[in-house]
Write a protein that holds these residues in place. Structure first.
Motif, PDB file in Angstrom:
ATOM      1  N   SER A 120       1.027  -1.289   0.093  1.00  0.00           N
ATOM      2  CA  SER A 120       0.095  -0.021  -0.047  1.00  0.00           C
ATOM      3  C   SER A 120       1.086   1.027   0.008  1.00  0.00           C
ATOM      4  O   SER A 120       0.532   2.042  -0.653  1.00  0.00           O
ATOM      5  CB  SER A 120      -1.001  -0.042   1.186  1.00  0.00           C
ATOM      6  N   SER A 121       2.019   1.254   0.708  1.00  0.00           N
ATOM      7  CA  SER A 121       2.711   2.508   0.831  1.00  0.00           C
ATOM      8  C   SER A 121       3.556   2.716  -0.548  1.00  0.00           C
ATOM      9  O   SER A 121       3.737   3.917  -1.225  1.00  0.00           O
ATOM     10  CB  SER A 121       3.842   2.320   1.810  1.00  0.00           C
ATOM     11  N   ARG A 122       3.842   1.613  -1.403  1.00  0.00           N
ATOM     12  CA  ARG A 122       4.542   1.787  -2.674  1.00  0.00           C
ATOM     13  C   ARG A 122       3.260   2.466  -3.481  1.00  0.00           C
ATOM     14  O   ARG A 122       3.552   3.119  -4.558  1.00  0.00           O
ATOM     15  CB  ARG A 122       4.813   0.348  -3.372  1.00  0.00           C
ATOM     16  N   ARG A 123       2.010   1.681  -3.589  1.00  0.00           N
ATOM     17  CA  ARG A 123       1.158   2.152  -4.388  1.00  0.00           C
ATOM     18  C   ARG A 123       0.742   3.683  -3.960  1.00  0.00           C
ATOM     19  O   ARG A 123       0.590   4.514  -5.010  1.00  0.00           O
ATOM     20  CB  ARG A 123      -0.299   1.440  -4.062  1.00  0.00           C
ATOM     21  N   LYS A 124       0.758   4.165  -2.672  1.00  0.00           N
ATOM     22  CA  LYS A 124       0.456   5.520  -2.457  1.00  0.00           C
ATOM     23  C   LYS A 124       1.618   6.358  -2.967  1.00  0.00           C
ATOM     24  O   LYS A 124       1.303   7.614  -3.514  1.00  0.00           O
ATOM     25  CB  LYS A 124       0.299   5.738  -0.929  1.00  0.00           C
ATOM     26  N   ARG A 125       2.931   6.011  -2.797  1.00  0.00           N
ATOM     27  CA  ARG A 125       3.948   6.897  -3.376  1.00  0.00           C
ATOM     28  C   ARG A 125       3.705   7.016  -5.067  1.00  0.00           C
ATOM     29  O   ARG A 125       3.869   8.119  -5.605  1.00  0.00           O
ATOM     30  CB  ARG A 125       5.210   5.960  -3.093  1.00  0.00           C
ATOM     31  N   LEU A 126       3.372   5.770  -5.612  1.00  0.00           N
ATOM     32  CA  LEU A 126       3.206   5.985  -6.963  1.00  0.00           C
ATOM     33  C   LEU A 126       2.161   6.917  -7.529  1.00  0.00           C
ATOM     34  O   LEU A 126       2.148   7.568  -8.524  1.00  0.00           O
ATOM     35  CB  LEU A 126       3.093   4.595  -7.786  1.00  0.00           C
ATOM     36  N   GLU A 127       0.900   6.830  -6.705  1.00  0.00           N
ATOM     37  CA  GLU A 127      -0.113   7.640  -7.036  1.00  0.00           C
ATOM     38  C   GLU A 127       0.375   8.957  -6.692  1.00  0.00           C
ATOM     39  O   GLU A 127      -0.334  10.101  -7.533  1.00  0.00           O
ATOM     40  CB  GLU A 127      -1.435   7.300  -6.014  1.00  0.00           C
TER      41      GLU A 127
END
Length: 144
Positions: A120-127
């Motif tokens: 989820s932290s990777r996804r939030k960073r990319l978003e």
């Protein structure tokens, strides 16, 4: 040159004893008026590292790393103090610094564990990166 000596050695830190400590007094530098020019209040301790033979190799390595330039080519740890107006105050300051250095060298550092960022932290960073890129894209010139 002054020496402190006790039967069985001097305990300077937990599990660390030395046969003797050699203190030397000198005139302190810096401001202080007439007192600085007349009185030998600066104290210096020279402690040969071979006197600390009870320390393990890893502890001795950590001590060498902590001391850095305070160890001369002859293998002596040199600590000086001129922050107090008396020899006794400076001697106590030196012994406290030496004690803290030895305690810190004896402490085993925690091993660092590698960690991975969560999905989820990777996804939030990319978003966030996409959103920022869109903001920058919208800054372009407007066609009529």
């Amino acid at each position: 040159m002054e020496q402190e000596d006790q039967p069985g050695g001097i305990q300077i830190a937990p599990n660390v004893r030395v046969a003797q400590l050699q203190f030397r007094a000198a005139r302190g530098g810096g401001p202080g008026g007439q007192n600085v020019n007349k009185v030998n209040t600066k104290m210096e301790l020279r402690l040969p590292l071979e006197q600390l033979s009870a320390l393990s190799g890893t502890v001795m390595g950590r001590l060498r790393q902590l001391a850095g330039r305070k160890i001369n080519d002859a293998g002596e740890l040199i600590i000086t103090s001129q922050e107090h107006r008396s020899q006794e105050g400076n001697r106590r300051a030196i012994l406290e610094r030496l004690r803290q250095m030895l305690i810190e060298a004896q402490a085993v550092p925690k091993r660092r564990r590698k960690t991975k960022p969560t999905a989820s932290s990777r996804r939030k960073r990319l978003e966030g990166k996409k959103q920022r890129g869109q903001i920058k894209h919208n800054r372009g010139s407007v066609d009529d």
